[in-house]
Design an enzyme around this catalytic site. Sequence first.
Site, PDB file in Angstrom:
ATOM      1  N   TRP A 281      46.627  39.718  42.831  1.00 50.46           N
ATOM      2  CA  TRP A 281      44.995  40.109  43.169  1.00 50.46           C
ATOM      3  C   TRP A 281      44.602  38.914  43.928  1.00 50.46           C
ATOM      4  CZ3 TRP A 281      43.701  44.200  43.012  1.00 50.46           C
ATOM      5  CH2 TRP A 281      44.769  45.518  42.278  1.00 50.46           C
TER       6      TRP A 281
ATOM      7  N   ASP B  91      37.228  36.113  40.272  1.00 55.24           N
ATOM      8  CA  ASP B  91      37.330  37.570  40.132  1.00 55.24           C
ATOM      9  C   ASP B  91      38.441  37.203  38.887  1.00 55.24           C
ATOM     10  OD1 ASP B  91      38.430  40.105  40.001  1.00 55.24           O
ATOM     11  OD2 ASP B  91      39.836  39.473  41.320  1.00 55.24           O
TER      12      ASP B  91
ATOM     13  N   LYS C 282      38.543  47.215  33.069  1.00 57.37           N
ATOM     14  CA  LYS C 282      39.808  46.419  31.983  1.00 57.37           C
ATOM     15  C   LYS C 282      38.924  45.938  30.715  1.00 57.37           C
ATOM     16  CE  LYS C 282      41.923  46.158  35.678  1.00 57.37           C
ATOM     17  NZ  LYS C 282      41.769  45.775  36.925  1.00 57.37           N
TER      18      LYS C 282
HETATM   19  C1  PLP Z   1      42.154  45.318  38.473  1.00 59.21           C
HETATM   20  C2  PLP Z   1      42.052  44.168  39.585  1.00 59.21           C
HETATM   21  C3  PLP Z   1      40.941  44.068  40.479  1.00 59.21           C
HETATM   22  C4  PLP Z   1      41.067  45.397  41.116  1.00 59.21           C
HETATM   23  O1  PLP Z   1      39.852  46.381  41.105  1.00 59.21           O
HETATM   24  P1  PLP Z   1      39.257  47.322  41.819  1.00 59.21           P
HETATM   25  O2  PLP Z   1      37.680  47.657  40.534  1.00 59.21           O
HETATM   26  O3  PLP Z   1      40.912  48.921  41.672  1.00 59.21           O
HETATM   27  O4  PLP Z   1      39.159  47.885  42.569  1.00 59.21           O
HETATM   28  C5  PLP Z   1      41.319  43.228  41.225  1.00 59.21           C
HETATM   29  N1  PLP Z   1      41.035  42.135  40.903  1.00 59.21           N
HETATM   30  C6  PLP Z   1      42.122  41.090  39.550  1.00 59.21           C
HETATM   31  C7  PLP Z   1      41.821  40.478  38.578  1.00 59.21           C
HETATM   32  C8  PLP Z   1      42.183  43.038  39.019  1.00 59.21           C
HETATM   33  O5  PLP Z   1      42.476  42.791  37.447  1.00 59.21           O
END
Ligand code: PLP
Length: 360
Positions: A102, A172, A196
């Site tokens: 990511w 993030d 998540k």
């Molecule tokens: C799932 C995830 C993303 C992507 O998320 P989207 O909402 O699908 O754009 C980005 N960073 C992390 C750490 C993730 O777990």
Amino acid sequence: MARVFNFSAGPAALPETVLERAREDLLDWHGAGMSVMEMSHRGKEFMSIAQQAEADLRELMAIPDNYKVLFLQGGASLQFAMVPLNLIGQGGKADYYLTGAWSKKAIAEAKRFGEVNIVADTSDSKFTTLPAEGSVPFGPDAAYVHYTPNETIQGVEFHYVPDTGEVPLVADMSSTILSRPLDVSKFGLIYAGAQKNIGPAGLTLVIVREDLIGKAAEGVPVMLNYATHAENDSMYNTPPTYGWYLAGLVFQWLKEQGGLDRMAEINQRKAALLYDVIDNSDFYNNPVETAYRSWMNVPFILEHPDLDAKFLEEAAAAGLKTLKGHRSIGGMRASIYNAMSEEGVKALVDFMSEFERKYG
Ligand SMILES: *Cc1c(COP(=O)(O)O)cnc(C)c1O
């Protein structure tokens, strides 16, 4: 109808009581005679839902008053662009940690908008470790430092918050937000896709310190400017109303569970259960350095990959679903966010021990 234990990395399981409440409200929210999905986002009913959700999140995370909470769309992936578009300044530069799949994507996107300095790179370890606390040199002239506290695919997690001094720290937190208490004042900006650990897909949370708002580069589209959303309480256009409402139900549920201190205890116990089974066997393996193992996403490889299909089939038959690892890593991955109960993790480790006994 039986509900399974769903170990999906995202969209992920939601607390059952939250789904039940949503079902009760589905046709008629609190006597409004309509579903939350059918309400004007500017009406008093939805306003009360929106404000309550924000108030509950602020209480749960102890978010200081000089931070705005934004309820946006576009996923964490849009934040990969919005962060540099808003913060990097013209011709500016930013520091990034490269610690997994990511952060790699975040870096690729940021490079389109400015100079990216990679201050830590764990790719040599195949992203199975992290830089030790205090070991990363930051450029004092970086507009911000970006990192990914939990790499969802590799299952590596920072159990400390990097100290970047005066340089704003951007995180993030898609797969770890709300998993434990956090000192929000250490961050300039936190973002997370909801699917998540917050609610359904379609909602993205941004928690941003006020002095970082209003710095967007010239020509940034209105919708990609944090100022637009901050000035309009995330209602410049139609926000993702149903996701916002469901997130609010999750925040209430978290408060009923005893808040983030309590979630941290439970999450730590759940992770320990799984890592113990893995470490006490020659049959399962997790390659991540012990100090940096994720509490939320536990990848593991079977000693005999030819048993993968059988493992998934027998697990599914036992009501343990979505354990297949990410396609880039193979093997298995158990995602054990807040909504996964200890009971679910116990069922998984019992199954793993029994599977090892049969085939090991
Ligand atoms: C799932 C995830 C993303 C992507 O998320 P989207 O909402 O699908 O754009 C980005 N960073 C992390 C750490 C993730 O777990």
